[in-house]
Design a protein around this motif. Structure first.
Motif, PDB file in Angstrom:
ATOM      1  N   THR A   1      -1.245 -16.559  -5.773  1.00 32.04           N
ATOM      2  CA  THR A   1      -1.075 -16.391  -7.214  1.00 32.04           C
ATOM      3  C   THR A   1      -2.392 -16.727  -7.907  1.00 32.04           C
ATOM      4  OG1 THR A   1      -0.438 -18.684  -7.697  1.00 32.04           O
ATOM      5  CG2 THR A   1       1.312 -17.192  -6.948  1.00 32.04           C
TER       6      THR A   1
ATOM      7  N   GLU B   1      -3.227 -11.556   0.017  1.00 32.78           N
ATOM      8  CA  GLU B   1      -2.361 -10.701  -0.797  1.00 32.78           C
ATOM      9  C   GLU B   1      -1.859 -11.511  -1.990  1.00 32.78           C
ATOM     10  OE1 GLU B   1       0.786  -8.836   1.360  1.00 32.78           O
ATOM     11  OE2 GLU B   1      -0.451  -8.568   3.162  1.00 32.78           O
ATOM     12  N   ALA B   2      -2.121 -11.015  -3.180  1.00 32.99           N
ATOM     13  CA  ALA B   2      -1.659 -11.676  -4.405  1.00 32.99           C
ATOM     14  C   ALA B   2      -0.812 -10.694  -5.207  1.00 32.99           C
ATOM     15  CB  ALA B   2      -2.844 -12.169  -5.229  1.00 32.99           C
TER      16      ALA B   2
ATOM     17  N   HIS C   1      -4.782  -7.373  -4.966  1.00 30.27           N
ATOM     18  CA  HIS C   1      -3.918  -7.859  -6.042  1.00 30.27           C
ATOM     19  C   HIS C   1      -3.613  -6.719  -7.011  1.00 30.27           C
ATOM     20  CE1 HIS C   1      -7.221  -7.936  -9.085  1.00 30.27           C
ATOM     21  NE2 HIS C   1      -7.957  -8.005  -7.995  1.00 30.27           N
TER      22      HIS C   1
ATOM     23  N   LEU D   1      -9.442  -9.908  -1.174  1.00 28.70           N
ATOM     24  CA  LEU D   1      -8.315 -10.196  -2.056  1.00 28.70           C
ATOM     25  C   LEU D   1      -7.724  -8.890  -2.567  1.00 28.70           C
ATOM     26  CD1 LEU D   1      -6.557 -12.110  -3.827  1.00 28.70           C
ATOM     27  CD2 LEU D   1      -8.392 -11.960  -5.551  1.00 28.70           C
TER      28      LEU D   1
ATOM     29  N   VAL E   1      -0.700  -3.110  -2.249  1.00 30.96           N
ATOM     30  CA  VAL E   1      -1.313  -4.370  -1.791  1.00 30.96           C
ATOM     31  C   VAL E   1      -1.046  -4.558  -0.301  1.00 30.96           C
ATOM     32  CG1 VAL E   1      -1.128  -6.894  -1.917  1.00 30.96           C
ATOM     33  CG2 VAL E   1      -1.316  -5.563  -4.012  1.00 30.96           C
TER      34      VAL E   1
ATOM     35  N   ARG F   1      -8.266  -4.175  -6.682  1.00 33.60           N
ATOM     36  CA  ARG F   1      -7.172  -4.104  -7.648  1.00 33.60           C
ATOM     37  C   ARG F   1      -6.268  -2.927  -7.286  1.00 33.60           C
ATOM     38  NH1 ARG F   1      -4.526  -7.130 -11.562  1.00 33.60           N
ATOM     39  NH2 ARG F   1      -3.554  -5.741 -13.089  1.00 33.60           N
TER      40      ARG F   1
ATOM     41  N   ASP G   1       0.600  -9.546  -9.264  1.00 37.51           N
ATOM     42  CA  ASP G   1      -0.027  -8.909 -10.429  1.00 37.51           C
ATOM     43  C   ASP G   1      -0.726  -9.959 -11.284  1.00 37.51           C
ATOM     44  OD1 ASP G   1      -0.804  -7.146 -12.348  1.00 37.51           O
ATOM     45  OD2 ASP G   1       1.179  -6.874 -13.238  1.00 37.51           O
TER      46      ASP G   1
ATOM     47  N   ASP H   1       2.844  -3.748  -5.491  1.00 33.56           N
ATOM     48  CA  ASP H   1       2.988  -4.592  -4.302  1.00 33.56           C
ATOM     49  C   ASP H   1       2.910  -3.779  -3.019  1.00 33.56           C
ATOM     50  OD1 ASP H   1       3.308  -6.867  -5.853  1.00 33.56           O
ATOM     51  OD2 ASP H   1       5.497  -6.728  -5.896  1.00 33.56           O
TER      52      ASP H   1
ATOM     53  N   VAL I   1      -9.654 -14.091  -8.974  1.00 35.41           N
ATOM     54  CA  VAL I   1     -10.262 -12.759  -8.851  1.00 35.41           C
ATOM     55  C   VAL I   1     -11.760 -12.827  -9.093  1.00 35.41           C
ATOM     56  CG1 VAL I   1     -10.354 -10.431  -9.834  1.00 35.41           C
ATOM     57  CG2 VAL I   1      -8.142 -11.545  -9.478  1.00 35.41           C
TER      58      VAL I   1
ATOM     59  N   SER J   1     -12.839  -7.935  -3.883  1.00 35.33           N
ATOM     60  CA  SER J   1     -11.605  -7.908  -4.665  1.00 35.33           C
ATOM     61  C   SER J   1     -11.176  -6.461  -4.851  1.00 35.33           C
ATOM     62  CB  SER J   1     -11.833  -8.579  -6.026  1.00 35.33           C
ATOM     63  OG  SER J   1     -10.721  -8.379  -6.881  1.00 35.33           O
TER      64      SER J   1
END
Length: 311
Positions: A90, A113-114, A25, A23, A32, A137, A116, A29, A124, A135
């Motif tokens: 999301t 891809e998520a 996130h 993931l 990401v 960030r 913010d 962007d 998460v 995960s």
């Protein structure tokens, strides 16, 4: 497992085989997308493999929730691992992703891809806690991150930059990794075939202090809740004569796009609607109250940034 975005390239060199669901996130962007793409290419070598690579968006999965499990457990006709890349996730996508945790994914890597979403969101926490989950960030680039990107890309093009050039690039590249990378790619292409060392004049010819980049910096700082950076970028933009109404309209378009992706009735949807209302009221104020446009715009963006920082 949680991995900082800066450590992910090193992780890719010895990716743990038990990690099958990734993931990405955060507010950047561009980063990401960059890391998700890097992971996909590290598995397949290319994204032009119709048997090994597939992209799905959240809208498709909402219409057909079983499709994700079907794709994740499918075998490649050519053998080897497959990559299933999910875009537009999301904080409300947890229920769509959760069934993957019970599956044997030895033949597939799922790359999600998520946007913010909060660090403590259910999605998460679920991925980070899963034995097969990672995960990552993706925060907006700091000065040290930008320096590293500059040296990486110029070094790959065999270009040497003086401290003065590094300082200029740091000041004029934004916090979005994808935008910064595109600007540096333009610079390396510009220098192809030119004789002599890289000069500040060369850099200024390609990477100017443009309002287009400035507006992205303002948007990123606003949505990330970075009040200090927002103040700096607003001062810079207003000094350059950028239009306050243009800024508000640009942010409105970004907020509308994010609101459209957010689940109806969710906390994120309500928050984005509130932010959108602030920008629209500010635009009306610029046109009707007689107060300085810059002051109205600054106050509106600061209100949004503070609200985002508190989320």
């Amino acid at each position: 497992m949680d991995i900082a975005s800066g450590r992910f390239p090193a992780y890719l060199k010895s990716r743990a085989p038990q990690h099958r669901i990734f993931l990405f996130h955060g507010p950047d962007d561009g980063l990401v997308r960059e890391l998700a793409r890097a992971l996909s290419i590290s598995v397949l070598g290319t994204l032009d493999d119709p048997f090994g690579y597939i992209e799905l968006d959240i809208a498709t999965l909402l219409a057909d929730p079983a499709r994700l499990a079907d794709e994740a457990t499918a075998l490649s006709m050519m053998g080897g691992e497959r990559v299933v890349r999910v875009r537009g996730a999301t904080a409300n996508s947890k229920d769509l992703i959760e069934p993957l945790l019970a599956l044997d994914l030895q033949a597939s890597i799922v790359v999600i891809e998520a946007g913010d979403i909060r660090k403590d969101s259910a999605l998460v926490k679920m991925i980070a806690a899963a034995p097969q989950g990672v995960s990552v960030r993706c925060e907006l680039d700091k000065a040290s991150d930008i320096d590293a990107l500059i040296r990486e890309m110029l070094g790959a093009a065999k270009l040497t930059a003086s401290p003065e050039i590094i300082d200029y690039l740091r000041d004029n590249l934004g916090g979005d990794r994808a935008v910064s990378r595109r600007e540096l790619e333009k610079l390396t292409l510009y220098m192809q075939g030119k004789s002599g060392p890289l000069s500040l004049a060369d850099v200024r010819a390609v990477i100017g202090d443009s309002s287009a980049q400035s507006i992205f910096d303002i948007m990123n700082a606003t949505m990330a809740g970075n009040v200090r950076a927002l103040e700096k970028h607003l001062n810079k933009a207003f000094s350059a004569g950028d239009s306050p109404i243009g800024m508000l309209r640009f942010l409105q378009n970004q907020l509308k796009a994010r609101h459209k992706k957010a689940a109806a009735g969710s906390a994120a949807s309500r928050h984005l609607a509130k932010c959108l209302k602030i920008t629209m009221e500010a635009e009306i104020g610029c046109k009707s109250t007689g107060y300085p446009d810059e002051a109205i715009c600054r106050r509106a963006l600061m209100r949004i940034a503070i609200a985002n920082r508190q989320r």
